[in-house]
Scaffold this motif. Structure first.
Motif, PDB file in Angstrom:
ATOM      1  N   LYS A   1       0.849  -1.198   0.000  1.00  0.00           N
ATOM      2  CA  LYS A   1       0.000   0.000   0.000  1.00  0.00           C
ATOM      3  C   LYS A   1       0.887   1.252   0.000  1.00  0.00           C
ATOM      4  O   LYS A   1       0.650   2.209  -0.751  1.00  0.00           O
ATOM      5  CB  LYS A   1      -0.930  -0.010   1.216  1.00  0.00           C
ATOM      6  N   GLU A   2       1.934   1.198   0.848  1.00  0.00           N
ATOM      7  CA  GLU A   2       2.849   2.356   0.917  1.00  0.00           C
ATOM      8  C   GLU A   2       3.483   2.590  -0.453  1.00  0.00           C
ATOM      9  O   GLU A   2       3.580   3.718  -0.934  1.00  0.00           O
ATOM     10  CB  GLU A   2       3.933   2.121   1.970  1.00  0.00           C
ATOM     11  N   ALA A   3       3.910   1.499  -1.096  1.00  0.00           N
ATOM     12  CA  ALA A   3       4.541   1.622  -2.417  1.00  0.00           C
ATOM     13  C   ALA A   3       3.560   2.239  -3.408  1.00  0.00           C
ATOM     14  O   ALA A   3       3.920   3.114  -4.208  1.00  0.00           O
ATOM     15  CB  ALA A   3       4.986   0.243  -2.894  1.00  0.00           C
ATOM     16  N   ARG A   4       2.308   1.779  -3.364  1.00  0.00           N
ATOM     17  CA  ARG A   4       1.297   2.329  -4.287  1.00  0.00           C
ATOM     18  C   ARG A   4       1.017   3.804  -3.992  1.00  0.00           C
ATOM     19  O   ARG A   4       0.886   4.608  -4.906  1.00  0.00           O
ATOM     20  CB  ARG A   4       0.003   1.515  -4.195  1.00  0.00           C
ATOM     21  N   ASP A   5       0.938   4.119  -2.674  1.00  0.00           N
ATOM     22  CA  ASP A   5       0.707   5.529  -2.320  1.00  0.00           C
ATOM     23  C   ASP A   5       1.828   6.407  -2.857  1.00  0.00           C
ATOM     24  O   ASP A   5       1.613   7.549  -3.269  1.00  0.00           O
ATOM     25  CB  ASP A   5       0.609   5.688  -0.786  1.00  0.00           C
ATOM     26  N   ASN A   6       3.047   5.853  -2.878  1.00  0.00           N
ATOM     27  CA  ASN A   6       4.206   6.600  -3.385  1.00  0.00           C
ATOM     28  C   ASN A   6       4.393   6.412  -4.891  1.00  0.00           C
ATOM     29  O   ASN A   6       5.447   6.737  -5.434  1.00  0.00           O
ATOM     30  CB  ASN A   6       5.497   6.136  -2.667  1.00  0.00           C
ATOM     31  N   LYS A   7       3.375   5.810  -5.540  1.00  0.00           N
ATOM     32  CA  LYS A   7       3.413   5.537  -6.994  1.00  0.00           C
ATOM     33  C   LYS A   7       4.631   4.709  -7.405  1.00  0.00           C
ATOM     34  O   LYS A   7       5.120   4.798  -8.526  1.00  0.00           O
ATOM     35  CB  LYS A   7       3.349   6.840  -7.792  1.00  0.00           C
TER      36      LYS A   7
ATOM     37  N   TRP B   1       5.183   1.724  -8.576  1.00  0.00           N
ATOM     38  CA  TRP B   1       4.431   0.585  -9.125  1.00  0.00           C
ATOM     39  C   TRP B   1       5.255  -0.681  -9.221  1.00  0.00           C
ATOM     40  O   TRP B   1       4.748  -1.781  -8.990  1.00  0.00           O
ATOM     41  CB  TRP B   1       3.841   0.947 -10.494  1.00  0.00           C
ATOM     42  N   SER B   2       6.553  -0.533  -9.537  1.00  0.00           N
ATOM     43  CA  SER B   2       7.342  -1.771  -9.709  1.00  0.00           C
ATOM     44  C   SER B   2       7.486  -2.491  -8.368  1.00  0.00           C
ATOM     45  O   SER B   2       7.378  -3.714  -8.285  1.00  0.00           O
ATOM     46  CB  SER B   2       8.698  -1.480 -10.352  1.00  0.00           C
ATOM     47  N   LYS B   3       7.665  -1.703  -7.283  1.00  0.00           N
ATOM     48  CA  LYS B   3       7.776  -2.340  -5.965  1.00  0.00           C
ATOM     49  C   LYS B   3       6.448  -2.997  -5.581  1.00  0.00           C
ATOM     50  O   LYS B   3       6.415  -4.121  -5.065  1.00  0.00           O
ATOM     51  CB  LYS B   3       8.186  -1.298  -4.907  1.00  0.00           C
ATOM     52  N   ALA B   4       5.333  -2.267  -5.890  1.00  0.00           N
ATOM     53  CA  ALA B   4       4.012  -2.813  -5.570  1.00  0.00           C
ATOM     54  C   ALA B   4       3.804  -4.150  -6.304  1.00  0.00           C
ATOM     55  O   ALA B   4       3.326  -5.130  -5.724  1.00  0.00           O
ATOM     56  CB  ALA B   4       2.928  -1.821  -5.951  1.00  0.00           C
ATOM     57  N   ASP B   5       4.203  -4.189  -7.587  1.00  0.00           N
ATOM     58  CA  ASP B   5       4.044  -5.432  -8.362  1.00  0.00           C
ATOM     59  C   ASP B   5       4.919  -6.546  -7.815  1.00  0.00           C
ATOM     60  O   ASP B   5       4.527  -7.718  -7.773  1.00  0.00           O
ATOM     61  CB  ASP B   5       4.404  -5.185  -9.840  1.00  0.00           C
ATOM     62  N   GLU B   6       6.119  -6.155  -7.422  1.00  0.00           N
ATOM     63  CA  GLU B   6       7.072  -7.131  -6.854  1.00  0.00           C
ATOM     64  C   GLU B   6       6.452  -7.800  -5.609  1.00  0.00           C
ATOM     65  O   GLU B   6       6.513  -9.027  -5.443  1.00  0.00           O
ATOM     66  CB  GLU B   6       8.321  -6.349  -6.447  1.00  0.00           C
ATOM     67  N   ILE B   7       5.829  -6.969  -4.765  1.00  0.00           N
ATOM     68  CA  ILE B   7       5.218  -7.520  -3.545  1.00  0.00           C
ATOM     69  C   ILE B   7       4.031  -8.415  -3.894  1.00  0.00           C
ATOM     70  O   ILE B   7       3.843  -9.482  -3.321  1.00  0.00           O
ATOM     71  CB  ILE B   7       4.799  -6.374  -2.569  1.00  0.00           C
ATOM     72  N   ARG B   8       3.250  -7.983  -4.888  1.00  0.00           N
ATOM     73  CA  ARG B   8       2.121  -8.810  -5.322  1.00  0.00           C
ATOM     74  C   ARG B   8       2.623 -10.187  -5.780  1.00  0.00           C
ATOM     75  O   ARG B   8       2.047 -11.233  -5.415  1.00  0.00           O
ATOM     76  CB  ARG B   8       1.375  -8.127  -6.477  1.00  0.00           C
ATOM     77  N   ASP B   9       3.714 -10.188  -6.560  1.00  0.00           N
ATOM     78  CA  ASP B   9       4.263 -11.459  -7.043  1.00  0.00           C
ATOM     79  C   ASP B   9       4.743 -12.324  -5.893  1.00  0.00           C
ATOM     80  O   ASP B   9       4.563 -13.542  -5.889  1.00  0.00           O
ATOM     81  CB  ASP B   9       5.423 -11.205  -8.018  1.00  0.00           C
TER      82      ASP B   9
END
Ligand code: AMP
Ligand code: ZN
Length: 471
Positions: free
Chosen positions: A433-439, A441-449
């Motif tokens: 969520k923090e990564a997404r809030d900070n835009k 996206w690559s970190k957010a996707d990495e966490i999703r994976d």
């Protein structure tokens, strides 16, 4: 709301009119406790449970009475073959009393697992011998009986319209019931009210009676116990379709002859569960019990869900592929409900008019001779309706489940965790969520994976992120 019932007596769907406003008396024929109930028997008890709960949903107060047959049921529903309780006792080298106790307990355990509520009155045949003797005495006094070779028979020629429930000619009834010829009977369709020990020499269950020491025929118990607990005017009487030509036909002959008028207003019969090999019965083919389904990895409620997908008056074909399909859709349904529930905010709108209009839609279906498949359609409409808040959806699902009894709100995700560390999942979701809030996206996707590799699926919605274990 008007409740419609298909009455076997008239072969028509009829508007239900209770004897006493707001109340319903139901008698259902219970198990013969010489072996486990098979899943066909259990289908019939599920149907009766749905009937009771649907009537309650329509605001009736229900009194439900069910017998337990622990004496007198021979292998055929007529008077031929061996005694079922004795067969059980010999098979397991136990007494008939031990057999009865064991299988009665087993039956109620199965019912509990299937969310079938225990009837208000459960009455054992062996606890009601005197009631049966009293009823036979009335029939004797009224001239409906005769004694032949020690047994007391009911003379069906004395009863007008003996075949009114079965809608079969006397010849057809005879052809269906006759397995062995009993030379003691005046009419082959006559049936035994009381056996003396002339029938089975080693009969353990015996009682004194005016006709000698012996035991009752099978049919008299249901007349005696239904009259005792529900009176001589009963709203609904149920059973499986096999009971139409013999057991219920004989019950009508006994009860109506004794009291002098019609006793039951609506007769309801559940169709059979069949396999590709044909009718499921305790004595032939694979003997499918609830435990067998559990051994194969199915839950009892998978089976309840499976039964609810078809109407009770239709034969239902059982096979494991069909049960597997039911298992998958039941789980999917529960997962979807879980994701709705997880985002419910108790301060959300719960509009009573909206809720009531959906409840009425649902009620219309269950009041239409228990149209469960259509009742499910209403449930799916609720789940898909974007106009409803999740809180309204939850209230409605909870309400519908008082009839379905599928534990729809009890999705226990934790039981599927398979060693997954919940705290770690929640920590990663916060990080994402923090990564997404900070835009980022690559970190957010990495966490999703990473979560996906852990077997976790995440679901983003307006109200936040939820997660579940992937299947
Ligand atoms: P029993 O224990 O044999 O007296 O049967 C208990 C209940 O199950 C009765 O209402 C029967 O009509 C019903 N029944 C028996 N066989 C089936 C079947 N294959 N499918 C559905 N109901 C059944
Ligand atoms: Zn019965």
């Amino acid at each position: 709301m008007n409740f419609y019932i298909y009455n076997t007596m008239s072969r028509k769907k009829e508007k239900f009119i209770p004897i006493c406003m707001g109340k319903v008396g139901i008698y259902t024929c219970g198990p013969t406790v010489y072996n486990y109930a098979h899943i066909g028997n259990l289908r019939t008890y599920i149907f009766e449970d749905l009937l009771k709960k649907s009537l309650e949903y329509d605001s009736y107060r229900v009194k439900h009475v069910m017998n337990v047959t622990d004496v007198g049921h021979l292998q055929s529903d007529a008077d031929t073959g061996e005694d079922k309780m004795q067969i059980g006792a010999e098979r397991e080298n136990k007494t008939v009393w031990e057999i009865a106790k064991f299988y009665e307990d087993a039956f109620f355990k199965d019912c509990k697992k299937l969310n079938i509520r225990r009837p208000d009155v459960v009455c054992r045949a062996t606890d009601h011998i005197q009631d049966m003797i009293n009823l036979i005495k009335i029939l004797e006094k009224k001239g409906y009986t005769y004694v032949s070779n020690g047994n007391v028979y009911y003379s069906i020629d004395k009863f007008k319209d003996y075949n009114k429930l079965a809608h079969l000619s006397m010849e057809e009834l005879e052809a269906g019931s006759r397995v062995e010829v009993d030379k003691n009977k005046k009419n082959p369709l006559d049936f035994v009210l009381w056996f003396t020990n002339s029938k089975f020499k080693n009969q353990v269950m015996q009682w004194d009676s005016p006709w000698g020491r012996g035991f009752p025929g099978w049919h008299i118990e249901c007349s005696a116990m239904s009259l005792k607990y529900l009176g001589d005017r009963i709203d609904i009487h149920c059973g499986g379709v096999d009971h139409i030509p013999v057991h219920h036909t004989n019950e009508i002959a006994q009860s109506e002859a004794a009291v002098g008028h019609k006793c039951v207003n609506y007769w309801m019969h559940g169709e059979f569960l069949v396999t590709n090999a044909g009718k499921m019965s305790k004595s032939s083919g694979e003997f499918l019990t609830l435990s067998k389904l559990e051994e194969k990895g199915f839950s009892p409620l998978d089976y309840r869900y499976f039964c609810l997908q078809s109407r009770y008056r239709k034969q239902l074909i059982f096979n494991y592929d069909a049960l597997q399909q039911a298992h998958l859709s039941y789980n999917k349904l529960k997962e979807k409900i879980a994701s709705i529930i997880s985002t419910v905010d108790e301060s959300e709108r719960a509009d009573e008019n909206l809720i009531d209009s959906y409840k009425s839609k649902f009620m219309e279906q269950i009041c239409d001779d228990l149209n469960m498949p259509n009742a499910f359609t209403v449930l799916f409409e609720v789940m898909k309706d974007d106009e409803l808040t999740n809180r309204e959806k939850k209230i409605l699902i909870e309400s519908f489940d008082t009839v379905f009894s599928l534990d729809l709100l009890k999705y226990d995700d934790k039981q599927n965790l398979r060693g997954i560390d919940e705290d770690e999942v929640n920590r990663l979701i916060t990080e994402r969520k923090e990564a997404r809030d900070n835009k980022n996206w690559s970190k957010a996707d990495e966490i999703r994976d990473k979560l996906s590799d852990m077997g976790i699926e995440i679901l983003d919605s307006k109200s936040g992120t939820t997660w579940r274990v992937k299947r």
